[in-house]
Structures are given as C-alpha cells and as structure tokens.
Design an enzyme around this catalytic site. Structure first.
Site, PDB file in Angstrom:
ATOM      1  N   LYS A  46       0.840  -1.209   0.000  1.00 21.93           N
ATOM      2  CA  LYS A  46       0.000   0.000   0.000  1.00 21.93           C
ATOM      3  C   LYS A  46       0.871   1.255   0.000  1.00 21.93           C
ATOM      4  O   LYS A  46       0.588   2.209  -0.733  1.00 21.93           O
ATOM      5  CB  LYS A  46      -0.888  -0.002   1.256  1.00 21.93           C
ATOM      6  CG  LYS A  46      -1.487   1.343   1.602  1.00 21.93           C
ATOM      7  CD  LYS A  46      -2.392   1.277   2.803  1.00 21.93           C
ATOM      8  CE  LYS A  46      -1.751   1.590   4.136  1.00 21.93           C
ATOM      9  NZ  LYS A  46      -1.407   2.985   4.363  1.00 21.93           N
ATOM     10  N   ASN A  47       1.937   1.239   0.825  1.00 27.47           N
ATOM     11  CA  ASN A  47       2.720   2.455   1.009  1.00 27.47           C
ATOM     12  C   ASN A  47       3.734   2.706  -0.107  1.00 27.47           C
ATOM     13  O   ASN A  47       4.483   3.675  -0.055  1.00 27.47           O
ATOM     14  CB  ASN A  47       3.375   2.450   2.392  1.00 27.47           C
ATOM     15  CG  ASN A  47       2.320   2.568   3.495  1.00 27.47           C
ATOM     16  OD1 ASN A  47       1.168   2.894   3.218  1.00 27.47           O
ATOM     17  ND2 ASN A  47       2.701   2.290   4.722  1.00 27.47           N
ATOM     18  N   ARG A 120      -3.922  10.436   3.156  1.00 25.29           N
ATOM     19  CA  ARG A 120      -2.831  11.407   3.249  1.00 25.29           C
ATOM     20  C   ARG A 120      -2.071  11.552   1.923  1.00 25.29           C
ATOM     21  O   ARG A 120      -1.208  12.410   1.792  1.00 25.29           O
ATOM     22  CB  ARG A 120      -1.851  10.984   4.354  1.00 25.29           C
ATOM     23  CG  ARG A 120      -2.515  10.968   5.713  1.00 25.29           C
ATOM     24  CD  ARG A 120      -1.544  10.751   6.822  1.00 25.29           C
ATOM     25  NE  ARG A 120      -0.481  11.728   6.856  1.00 25.29           N
ATOM     26  CZ  ARG A 120      -0.593  12.968   7.309  1.00 25.29           C
ATOM     27  NH1 ARG A 120      -1.754  13.396   7.760  1.00 25.29           N
ATOM     28  NH2 ARG A 120       0.438  13.773   7.317  1.00 25.29           N
ATOM     29  N   CYS A 144      -5.065   7.576   9.190  1.00 23.89           N
ATOM     30  CA  CYS A 144      -5.382   7.062  10.524  1.00 23.89           C
ATOM     31  C   CYS A 144      -5.124   8.125  11.582  1.00 23.89           C
ATOM     32  O   CYS A 144      -4.162   8.886  11.491  1.00 23.89           O
ATOM     33  CB  CYS A 144      -4.528   5.828  10.808  1.00 23.89           C
ATOM     34  SG  CYS A 144      -5.050   4.399   9.862  1.00 23.89           S
ATOM     35  N   ASP A 334       4.295   0.157  12.158  1.00 28.43           N
ATOM     36  CA  ASP A 334       3.096  -0.560  11.690  1.00 28.43           C
ATOM     37  C   ASP A 334       3.083  -2.034  12.124  1.00 28.43           C
ATOM     38  O   ASP A 334       2.083  -2.711  11.965  1.00 28.43           O
ATOM     39  CB  ASP A 334       3.000  -0.492  10.162  1.00 28.43           C
ATOM     40  CG  ASP A 334       2.958   0.937   9.678  1.00 28.43           C
ATOM     41  OD1 ASP A 334       1.916   1.580   9.844  1.00 28.43           O
ATOM     42  OD2 ASP A 334       3.986   1.429   9.183  1.00 28.43           O
ATOM     43  N   VAL A 356       7.639   6.607  16.714  1.00 27.00           N
ATOM     44  CA  VAL A 356       7.324   7.247  15.430  1.00 27.00           C
ATOM     45  C   VAL A 356       6.049   8.095  15.523  1.00 27.00           C
ATOM     46  O   VAL A 356       6.021   9.235  15.071  1.00 27.00           O
ATOM     47  CB  VAL A 356       7.207   6.196  14.298  1.00 27.00           C
ATOM     48  CG1 VAL A 356       6.878   6.868  12.968  1.00 27.00           C
ATOM     49  CG2 VAL A 356       8.501   5.400  14.183  1.00 27.00           C
TER      50      VAL A 356
HETATM   51  N1  EPU Z   1       5.878  14.403  10.646  1.00 29.26           N
HETATM   52  C1  EPU Z   1       5.859  15.736  10.983  1.00 29.26           C
HETATM   53  N2  EPU Z   1       5.683  16.656   9.966  1.00 29.26           N
HETATM   54  C2  EPU Z   1       5.510  16.290   8.672  1.00 29.26           C
HETATM   55  C3  EPU Z   1       5.532  14.897   8.341  1.00 29.26           C
HETATM   56  C4  EPU Z   1       5.721  13.977   9.366  1.00 29.26           C
HETATM   57  O1  EPU Z   1       6.007  16.104  12.158  1.00 29.26           O
HETATM   58  O2  EPU Z   1       5.339  17.162   7.802  1.00 29.26           O
HETATM   59  C5  EPU Z   1       6.022  13.398  11.722  1.00 29.26           C
HETATM   60  C6  EPU Z   1       4.749  12.560  11.898  1.00 29.26           C
HETATM   61  O3  EPU Z   1       3.787  13.220  12.660  1.00 29.26           O
HETATM   62  C7  EPU Z   1       5.281  11.299  12.529  1.00 29.26           C
HETATM   63  C8  EPU Z   1       6.663  11.172  11.915  1.00 29.26           C
HETATM   64  O4  EPU Z   1       7.011  12.448  11.378  1.00 29.26           O
HETATM   65  O5  EPU Z   1       5.387  11.464  13.902  1.00 29.26           O
HETATM   66  C9  EPU Z   1       6.787  10.144  10.826  1.00 29.26           C
HETATM   67  O6  EPU Z   1       5.808  10.380   9.830  1.00 29.26           O
HETATM   68  P1  EPU Z   1       6.063   9.991   8.302  1.00 29.26           P
HETATM   69  O7  EPU Z   1       5.998  11.236   7.481  1.00 29.26           O
HETATM   70  O8  EPU Z   1       7.271   9.146   8.218  1.00 29.26           O
HETATM   71  O9  EPU Z   1       4.798   9.103   8.008  1.00 29.26           O
HETATM   72  P2  EPU Z   1       3.830   9.149   6.758  1.00 29.26           P
HETATM   73  O10 EPU Z   1       4.579   9.329   5.500  1.00 29.26           O
HETATM   74  O11 EPU Z   1       2.670  10.042   7.049  1.00 29.26           O
HETATM   75  C10 EPU Z   1       4.008   6.593   6.197  1.00 29.26           C
HETATM   76  C11 EPU Z   1       3.020   5.463   6.087  1.00 29.26           C
HETATM   77  C12 EPU Z   1       2.586   5.035   7.478  1.00 29.26           C
HETATM   78  C13 EPU Z   1       3.823   4.586   8.248  1.00 29.26           C
HETATM   79  C14 EPU Z   1       4.836   5.738   8.299  1.00 29.26           C
HETATM   80  C15 EPU Z   1       6.127   5.341   8.971  1.00 29.26           C
HETATM   81  C16 EPU Z   1       1.924   5.927   4.015  1.00 29.26           C
HETATM   82  C17 EPU Z   1       0.692   6.336   3.298  1.00 29.26           C
HETATM   83  N3  EPU Z   1       1.865   5.926   5.328  1.00 29.26           N
HETATM   84  O12 EPU Z   1       3.301   7.660   6.823  1.00 29.26           O
HETATM   85  O13 EPU Z   1       1.724   3.942   7.320  1.00 29.26           O
HETATM   86  O14 EPU Z   1       3.449   4.221   9.545  1.00 29.26           O
HETATM   87  O15 EPU Z   1       5.141   6.169   6.958  1.00 29.26           O
HETATM   88  O16 EPU Z   1       6.735   4.296   8.290  1.00 29.26           O
HETATM   89  O17 EPU Z   1       2.933   5.575   3.400  1.00 29.26           O
HETATM   90  C18 EPU Z   1      -0.090   2.564   7.732  1.00 29.26           C
HETATM   91  O18 EPU Z   1       0.222   1.975   6.690  1.00 29.26           O
HETATM   92  O19 EPU Z   1      -0.973   2.162   8.548  1.00 29.26           O
HETATM   93  C19 EPU Z   1       0.602   3.800   8.067  1.00 29.26           C
HETATM   94  C20 EPU Z   1       0.185   4.641   9.015  1.00 29.26           C
END
Ligand code: EPU
Length: 462
Positions: A46-47, A120, A144, A334, A356
């Site tokens: 998915k990601n 997102r 989420c 995850d 995280v």
């Molecule tokens: N963060 C910030 N500011 C930002 C972006 C992120 O403070 O502008 C913080 C977040 O709040 C969090 C941390 O940085 O505390 C990490 O967030 P990240 O940006 O790495 O996560 P994401 O890209 O929003 C993706 C996956 C998540 C997975 C995380 C970590 C997707 C669509 N989502 O999220 O997947 O947990 O990376 O590997 O790719 C899931 O599949 O259930 C899921 C939540």
C-alpha cells in the site's frame, strides 16, 4: 483430494472473487480459538503503490504498475488521478493498472474536495501537479488518527523548491510562478512522506537537490527504482543523503510493486497469536529482517522460501520482548499493533516503546476490555529517550502475560489497530463482535476472503 495446482487456483479464484466481500459488511462476529492455517498471497505494498500511482503523473507517456492491491486507499488515489484527467484502466493480469497522464488537466475544486479527509496521499500530488500544471489544490487530508500528523515538513520542502503556498479554509492552494528549482533540504526527522515529497518534486526541478536526513524505507527505495525507470537521476548515499539531478522530461514506467511487508508482518503475528501456521506468498526476507528477529525472539518460527515465508507457532511458551519502533532499518511502527496480541500470551513483561507516532496505543483499550494486562506510560520505557518523552504523550506500553483474552464487542480505531483487533478476536475464548472493519480494507486486500481461506470461524453483518 485436490492437487497443489488446484489448491493454488482455488486460492486465487477465492481471493479475486472476494474483492468486494471485505467492504460489504462493517461488522464481523468472530468465534475465537481456531488456529489460522493455510496460504495467502500478497500483492504490492500500500505504502508504495499509492505513491507509484502519483509518480505516473510525472511521465509524458503511460505507466504500467503491476501487483496493485484492491484496497480502498488505491481507489481513492485512482479517483483523484482521474479528476485530474489521468486515464486509469485495468490491465490484462489481475492487479495490473495502466495510468495514462497525457491529458492531465486542472481539476474542478468540488471534485478534489470530494476526496477531503480520505487519505494522506493527496499532499504528494503537489510537486507533480506543479510541474505539469503550474498549480495544485490539495484538500484537507485524512489517514489514521494515530497522532497529530502535521504536514509542516511537506510545506517547508515545497517552499524551498519555490512553491507559493496559500492555506485556504478547506485545503491548500499552491502555485509555482517561477518554476521549481533544486534545493538543499535537511529534514528534522526522517519522514517517509516528506522524503517522497522531495523525490517527486526534485526529479523534474531545475538543478540539483541534496536531501539530508532522508527516510530509506524499502518502499522509498522502490519509488526510486520507479523514478529511475522514468528517466530520473538519483543517488542514495549511506548516510541518509539522497542527491537528485533534475531532468527536463520523464517517461512512463513498467514496474512490479514491492510486496506489502506490513501485511506480511500482520499475518505472521496472526499465525503466532492463534497457534497457527500461515504461508505468506510473496513475502521476502531482505525487507523483513528486523521483524523476523523479533518474531523469533518472541518464540515464533519461520521458514524462508523462494516464493514466500511460512510463519508458525512451533509450540512452547511465548517469550516477552522489548521493542522500540523506529524508522527503517528499525522495527516498523506498523508492526507493533498486530504483534501486541501475541505478547499478551508471552510469559513475562514486554515493553513496546512507540517512537514514530505519539498516539498509537488507542487500540489497547479494547484489548484491556478483553482481559489483557496492558499499562500505557508517558515515559520512554524502551531504554532510549525519544522525541515524545518530555511531551506528555502516552507512547510506551507494558504488556504483562500470559493472559487469556475473552470475547467482547469492540470497535476498530485505525488500520493496523483494526487488524490487531481481528487477531485478538480470533485468539479470544468465545464470541467477539468487531465493528467498523471497513477501515481494514484501506490497507488489507480481501482480508475477509483470506480469513476464510485460513479457516477462521466468523459471520459478516451489516
Ligand atoms: N511528521 C511531521 N511533519 C511532517 C511529516 C511527518 O512532524 O510534515 C512526523 C509525523 O507526525 C510522525 C513522523 O514524522 O510522527 C513520521 O511520519 P512519516 O511522514 O514518516 O509518516 P507518513 O509518511 O505520514 C508513512 C506510512 C505510514 C507509516 C509511516 C512510517 C503511508 C501512506 N503511510 O506515513 O503507514 O506508519 O510512513 O513508516 O505511506 C499505515 O500503513 O498504517 C501507516 C500509518
């Protein structure tokens, strides 16, 4: 008795025909206590898949993405691409998606806004749309509820490339009056999304981009594979530094998506918690090394095969562990929720320190109601202080086992927490009703059909 070939055929048929089943009912009644046994097949992550679909926007010709799972997050991104004029069609093989961006156009505000709160991924449309159209409108985001999930890194990155960001009451409008230019970017935290934002923007920006503090998850590496196929020039150094030389033109790609290691870990955790034995077709060792180490320490067993990994409970007591979630190559955030159910059965005290997301333990209330002994703490309990330690967030869990779970009426809070609720109900003595299971189909293809294939005893309602 059927032959292995017939079995494989039946499995595939059942999985393809079951595509809609997981979405029909929103409530599932599970009679627990039956080990999950059998084989399931994974598709692409998915990601990665959702980001690869966005990358197709950057090409001047159509792309073909293979192994695309039938999950609602994919349908949301497909809808958003279509309102921007991308023609998305299914290919000949199940899971093939053809994305033709040749007629990309600005979308009507109402059509974009219809996707508000659903995912997102829309934030990643910014760079590609700015390159293609000179402007982008992004609706309010969803995803989420596992923390605040700000987008400050994304906006800062885009501004650094030269985008003008205007916050509106119901979204964000962006423009690039002077084009987008390569930049030096340093992320305060190796965010997956912000790293992808840089990649998707820098590949066609004018000049060279240097990204420090990048996330290096396997899904990001696979996105880099895709971008390179399209014509991008990207170097990955050993120290979380990625360099991108912008190019003027990118073409479409042909790519088979990396398998979903989060889904693989989820079914592995289900096998362990239910005393089961699941062969996860398509799972690979290299991307799961950290998970496999922990799985073994808890007392699970696995056999690595060319076409997948068999995960099973080999007998004997499960053992407690200390886990600290982290960015890759650490233990993924995850993975913790599904594994916590097995930890309720381990003999001793386990600790899960979530570093995280600041609020990823919402799912444990239901487990406590089912008989688990879990305390949540604000302190960093794993041994290493993290960003959340001094900030009053409930981000460490202490799980004392073994406890026997009993059936209850529970409600799914988020995607991974939801899968962990399914495992809890499958493990519990008696009957459980799990509601709001539709959320699970955001990230788990045909999970209802897979549960059937693995011998779970349940009814769908709603
Ligand atoms: N963060 C910030 N500011 C930002 C972006 C992120 O403070 O502008 C913080 C977040 O709040 C969090 C941390 O940085 O505390 C990490 O967030 P990240 O940006 O790495 O996560 P994401 O890209 O929003 C993706 C996956 C998540 C997975 C995380 C970590 C997707 C669509 N989502 O999220 O997947 O947990 O990376 O590997 O790719 C899931 O599949 O259930 C899921 C939540």
């Amino acid at each position: 008795m059927s032959t292995p070939d017939e079995d494989a055929h039946n499995r595939e048929e059942a999985q393809n025909h079951g595509a809609a089943v997981g979405l029909r009912g929103d409530k599932i009644t599970i009679r627990g206590g039956i080990p999950l046994v059998g084989r399931i097949e994974l598709k692409g992550a998915k990601n990665l898949v959702t980001k690869a679909m966005v990358a197709a926007l950057l090409g001047e010709s159509p792309s073909v993405l293979k192994d695309v799972p039938n999950i609602s997050d994919v349908r949301i991104v497909r809808g958003l691409l279509e309102v921007h004029g991308v023609k998305v069609t299914d290919g000949d093989e199940p899971g093939d998606l053809i994305l033709d961006p040749v007629d990309v156009e600005s979308a009507h505000f109402a059509d974009i806004d219809a996707h508000a709160g659903s995912s997102r991924i829309p934030i990643l449309f910014c760079g590609p749309l700015l390159h293609r159209l000179g402007e982008a409108f992004i609706p309010d985001l969803g995803g989420c509820r596992i923390g605040d999930r700000p987008i400050d890194y994304h906006l800062e990155v885009l501004r650094t490339f030269g985008a003008v960001v205007e916050k509106l009451p119901n979204g964000i409008r962006m423009s690039a009056p002077n084009g987008l230019h390569g930049a030096k970017v340093e992320l305060p935290y190796p965010s997956v999304g912000a790293t992808e934002q840089v990649l998707l923007t820098a590949v066609r920006a004018d000049g060279i981009t240097e990204l420090k503090g990048a996330a290096i998850e396997p899904e990001i590496m696979d996105l880099i594979n895709i971008l390179q196929k399209m014509g991008a020039i990207i170097t990955v150094d050993t120290d979380r530094v990625i360099r991108i030389e912008g190019v003027e033109r990118l073409e479409g790609y042909q790519h088979r998506a990396l398998f979903d290691r989060n889904e693989a870990a989820s079914w592995a955790a289900a096998a362990l918690a239910t005393d089961g034995d699941i062969f996860v077709g398509g799972a690979r060792q290299a991307e799961m090394i950290t998970f496999l180490n922990v799985f073994r320490k808890v007392g699970g067993a696995f056999d690595i095969h060319d076409d997948g990994i068999r995960f099973y409970h080999p007998g004997g007591d499960l053992k407690p562990v200390i886990i600290e979630t982290d960015v890759h190559p650490g233990f993924m955030t995850d993975w913790q929720q599904p594994l916590v159910i097995a930890l309720t059965r381990a003999h001793g005290v386990s600790i899960v320190h979530e570093t995280v997301y600041e609020q990823r333990f919402g799912f444990v209330d239901a487990l406590i109601e089912m008989g688990a002994t879990i305390q949540i703490h604000k302190e960093c309990l794993g041994g290493h202080p993290c960003r959340f330690g001094q900030r009053n967030f409930n981000h460490s869990a202490v799980i004392t086992g073994p406890t026997k779970l009993h059936g209850a009426d529970i409600e799914v809070p988020d995607l991974r927490g939801g899968f962990s609720h399914l495992i809890a109900a499958l493990t519990a003595e008696g009957t459980s009703t799990v509601s709001n299971v539709g959320i699970i189909s955001r990230g788990y293809e045909n999970f209802i059909t897979k549960l059937q294939l693995l011998g779970a005893d349940f009814d769908l309602e709603g």
